[in-house]
Design a protein around this motif. Structure first.
Motif, mmCIF file in Angstrom:
data_model
loop_
_atom_site.group_PDB
_atom_site.id
_atom_site.type_symbol
_atom_site.label_atom_id
_atom_site.label_comp_id
_atom_site.label_asym_id
_atom_site.label_seq_id
_atom_site.Cartn_x
_atom_site.Cartn_y
_atom_site.Cartn_z
ATOM 1 N N VAL A 180 16.686 8.794 7.610
ATOM 2 C CA VAL A 180 16.124 8.317 8.873
ATOM 3 C C VAL A 180 16.044 9.494 9.829
ATOM 4 O O VAL A 180 16.990 10.262 9.981
ATOM 5 C CB VAL A 180 16.994 7.201 9.485
ATOM 6 C CG1 VAL A 180 16.405 6.737 10.814
ATOM 7 C CG2 VAL A 180 17.118 6.041 8.521
ATOM 8 N N TRP A 181 14.876 9.626 10.458
ATOM 9 C CA TRP A 181 14.609 10.721 11.375
ATOM 10 C C TRP A 181 13.989 10.127 12.620
ATOM 11 O O TRP A 181 13.241 9.147 12.548
ATOM 12 C CB TRP A 181 13.654 11.682 10.668
ATOM 13 C CG TRP A 181 13.193 12.853 11.449
ATOM 14 C CD1 TRP A 181 13.883 13.991 11.697
ATOM 15 C CD2 TRP A 181 11.917 13.019 12.062
ATOM 16 N NE1 TRP A 181 13.111 14.860 12.431
ATOM 17 C CE2 TRP A 181 11.899 14.283 12.665
ATOM 18 C CE3 TRP A 181 10.777 12.211 12.165
ATOM 19 C CZ2 TRP A 181 10.809 14.767 13.371
ATOM 20 C CZ3 TRP A 181 9.682 12.688 12.857
ATOM 21 C CH2 TRP A 181 9.700 13.961 13.446
ATOM 22 N N SER A 182 14.279 10.687 13.790
ATOM 23 C CA SER A 182 13.621 10.216 15.008
ATOM 24 C C SER A 182 13.319 11.408 15.897
ATOM 25 O O SER A 182 13.908 12.484 15.758
ATOM 26 C CB SER A 182 14.492 9.203 15.755
ATOM 27 O OG SER A 182 15.583 9.838 16.370
ATOM 28 N N ARG A 222 11.989 6.664 21.479
ATOM 29 C CA ARG A 222 11.953 7.514 20.296
ATOM 30 C C ARG A 222 10.973 6.940 19.287
ATOM 31 O O ARG A 222 10.706 5.750 19.263
ATOM 32 C CB ARG A 222 13.328 7.595 19.624
ATOM 33 C CG ARG A 222 14.462 8.030 20.512
ATOM 34 C CD ARG A 222 14.428 9.469 20.865
ATOM 35 N NE ARG A 222 14.810 10.280 19.710
ATOM 36 C CZ ARG A 222 14.915 11.581 19.742
ATOM 37 N NH1 ARG A 222 14.652 12.242 20.845
ATOM 38 N NH2 ARG A 222 15.255 12.258 18.686
ATOM 39 N N VAL A 223 10.443 7.801 18.450
ATOM 40 C CA VAL A 223 9.622 7.410 17.315
ATOM 41 C C VAL A 223 10.512 7.617 16.099
ATOM 42 O O VAL A 223 11.124 8.674 15.943
ATOM 43 C CB VAL A 223 8.355 8.288 17.218
ATOM 44 C CG1 VAL A 223 7.585 7.985 15.943
ATOM 45 C CG2 VAL A 223 7.486 8.082 18.445
ATOM 46 N N GLY A 224 10.619 6.608 15.260
ATOM 47 C CA GLY A 224 11.475 6.707 14.080
ATOM 48 C C GLY A 224 10.667 6.755 12.802
ATOM 49 O O GLY A 224 9.621 6.113 12.693
ATOM 50 N N ILE A 225 11.137 7.549 11.854
ATOM 51 C CA ILE A 225 10.519 7.606 10.530
ATOM 52 C C ILE A 225 11.633 7.392 9.516
ATOM 53 O O ILE A 225 12.666 8.058 9.560
ATOM 54 C CB ILE A 225 9.820 8.958 10.272
ATOM 55 C CG1 ILE A 225 8.713 9.178 11.291
ATOM 56 C CG2 ILE A 225 9.267 9.006 8.851
ATOM 57 C CD1 ILE A 225 8.023 10.513 11.174
ATOM 58 N N ARG A 226 11.429 6.445 8.613
ATOM 59 C CA ARG A 226 12.419 6.135 7.590
ATOM 60 C C ARG A 226 11.796 6.389 6.220
ATOM 61 O O ARG A 226 10.820 5.765 5.848
ATOM 62 C CB ARG A 226 12.847 4.675 7.700
ATOM 63 C CG ARG A 226 13.908 4.256 6.704
ATOM 64 C CD ARG A 226 14.308 2.794 6.902
ATOM 65 N NE ARG A 226 14.654 2.484 8.295
ATOM 66 C CZ ARG A 226 15.881 2.619 8.827
ATOM 67 N NH1 ARG A 226 16.856 3.054 8.097
ATOM 68 N NH2 ARG A 226 16.089 2.310 10.085
ATOM 69 N N PHE A 227 12.352 7.370 5.504
ATOM 70 C CA PHE A 227 11.935 7.672 4.138
ATOM 71 C C PHE A 227 12.896 6.942 3.210
ATOM 72 O O PHE A 227 14.104 6.980 3.418
ATOM 73 C CB PHE A 227 12.012 9.176 3.857
ATOM 74 C CG PHE A 227 11.091 9.990 4.717
ATOM 75 C CD1 PHE A 227 9.763 10.167 4.343
ATOM 76 C CD2 PHE A 227 11.536 10.583 5.882
ATOM 77 C CE1 PHE A 227 8.899 10.926 5.128
ATOM 78 C CE2 PHE A 227 10.686 11.338 6.671
ATOM 79 C CZ PHE A 227 9.365 11.507 6.294
ATOM 80 N N MET A 241 0.846 -1.167 0.000
ATOM 81 C CA MET A 241 0.000 0.000 0.000
ATOM 82 C C MET A 241 0.899 1.240 0.000
ATOM 83 O O MET A 241 1.868 1.300 0.718
ATOM 84 C CB MET A 241 -0.909 -0.007 1.222
ATOM 85 C CG MET A 241 -1.726 1.237 1.248
ATOM 86 S SD MET A 241 -2.956 1.513 2.554
ATOM 87 C CE MET A 241 -2.687 0.397 3.830
ATOM 88 N N SER A 242 0.551 2.221 -0.802
ATOM 89 C CA SER A 242 1.317 3.450 -0.915
ATOM 90 C C SER A 242 0.911 4.430 0.176
ATOM 91 O O SER A 242 -0.244 4.514 0.555
ATOM 92 C CB SER A 242 1.082 4.075 -2.289
ATOM 93 O OG SER A 242 1.686 5.341 -2.355
ATOM 94 N N SER A 243 1.885 5.206 0.659
ATOM 95 C CA SER A 243 1.597 6.192 1.701
ATOM 96 C C SER A 243 1.027 7.477 1.118
ATOM 97 O O SER A 243 0.504 8.309 1.842
ATOM 98 C CB SER A 243 2.886 6.527 2.460
ATOM 99 O OG SER A 243 3.788 7.209 1.600
ATOM 100 N N GLY A 244 1.168 7.664 -0.209
ATOM 101 C CA GLY A 244 0.727 8.902 -0.827
ATOM 102 C C GLY A 244 1.776 9.996 -0.725
ATOM 103 O O GLY A 244 1.584 11.103 -1.192
ATOM 104 N N ILE A 245 2.915 9.684 -0.118
ATOM 105 C CA ILE A 245 4.004 10.654 0.006
ATOM 106 C C ILE A 245 4.919 10.487 -1.195
ATOM 107 O O ILE A 245 5.266 9.372 -1.582
ATOM 108 C CB ILE A 245 4.769 10.450 1.323
ATOM 109 C CG1 ILE A 245 3.826 10.719 2.504
ATOM 110 C CG2 ILE A 245 6.012 11.334 1.392
ATOM 111 C CD1 ILE A 245 4.436 10.444 3.854
ATOM 112 N N ALA A 254 8.393 4.274 6.498
ATOM 113 C CA ALA A 254 8.190 3.317 7.584
ATOM 114 C C ALA A 254 8.273 4.075 8.904
ATOM 115 O O ALA A 254 9.158 4.905 9.096
ATOM 116 C CB ALA A 254 9.261 2.231 7.547
ATOM 117 N N VAL A 255 7.334 3.797 9.793
ATOM 118 C CA VAL A 255 7.325 4.429 11.108
ATOM 119 C C VAL A 255 7.519 3.341 12.146
ATOM 120 O O VAL A 255 6.863 2.303 12.105
ATOM 121 C CB VAL A 255 5.986 5.177 11.362
ATOM 122 C CG1 VAL A 255 5.967 5.783 12.761
ATOM 123 C CG2 VAL A 255 5.767 6.244 10.306
ATOM 124 N N THR A 256 8.456 3.570 13.068
ATOM 125 C CA THR A 256 8.711 2.589 14.120
ATOM 126 C C THR A 256 8.479 3.249 15.469
ATOM 127 O O THR A 256 8.742 4.439 15.649
ATOM 128 C CB THR A 256 10.161 2.062 14.048
ATOM 129 O OG1 THR A 256 11.058 3.163 14.088
ATOM 130 C CG2 THR A 256 10.386 1.261 12.787
#
Length: 144
Positions: free
Chosen positions: A50-52, A37-42, A1-5, A16-18
């Motif tokens: 990678v951002w957290s 922490r909340v992680g976001i991986r583009f 499924m696409s995120s639309g981003i 991906a969000v962790t």
């Protein structure tokens, strides 16, 4: 499924969000403790970013994104559309000075009971004759 981003060129970008990553350390009473922490991986085609952030910062970002999405959806379209009260559906936004979104519309014979929600979160119900013309600022696609 696409995120639309998408990236700046319009290419789909997997996200991906962790939850619960404990990457940086916090010092508590002289002891190093992993901080949640909340992680976001583009993952754009050209590499990975990678951002957290802390859970509080993630909530603040989510609130900002939600507010921007609502402003975008409630912005005036090319031209308003007029429908009868009997055709109203959840998500329709009434044209006017204040944002009013249809929460529900129930037809009872020749009368339609419409529950509106204001931008401030207040809800109320109004009765209309089914053939009453209602001008909408925005109408979601499809028959929700």
């Amino acid at each position: 499924m696409s995120s639309g981003i998408t990236d700046a060129d319009g290419h789909p970008m997997p996200v991906a969000v962790t939850a619960g990553e404990a990457v940086p350390l916090t010092v508590t009473a002289g002891e190093a403790v992993p901080a949640p922490r909340v992680g976001i991986r583009f993952s754009p085609p050209a590499g990975e970013f990678v951002w957290s952030c802390t859970p509080a910062a993630a909530r603040e970002l989510a609130a900002l994104l939600l507010r921007a999405a609502e402003e975008t959806e409630n912005a005036p379209g090319e031209s308003p559309v007029t429908v009868t009260a009997g055709e109203l559906r959840r998500g329709d936004v009434r044209d006017g000075d204040r944002a009013m979104t249809v929460e529900s519309a129930r037809t009872d014979g020749s009368t339609v009971q419409v529950t509106w929600k204001s931008g401030a979160g207040r809800s109320w119900t109004q009765a209309y004759a089914a053939e009453t013309a209602i001008t909408l600022k925005r109408r979601l696609p499809g028959g929700r």
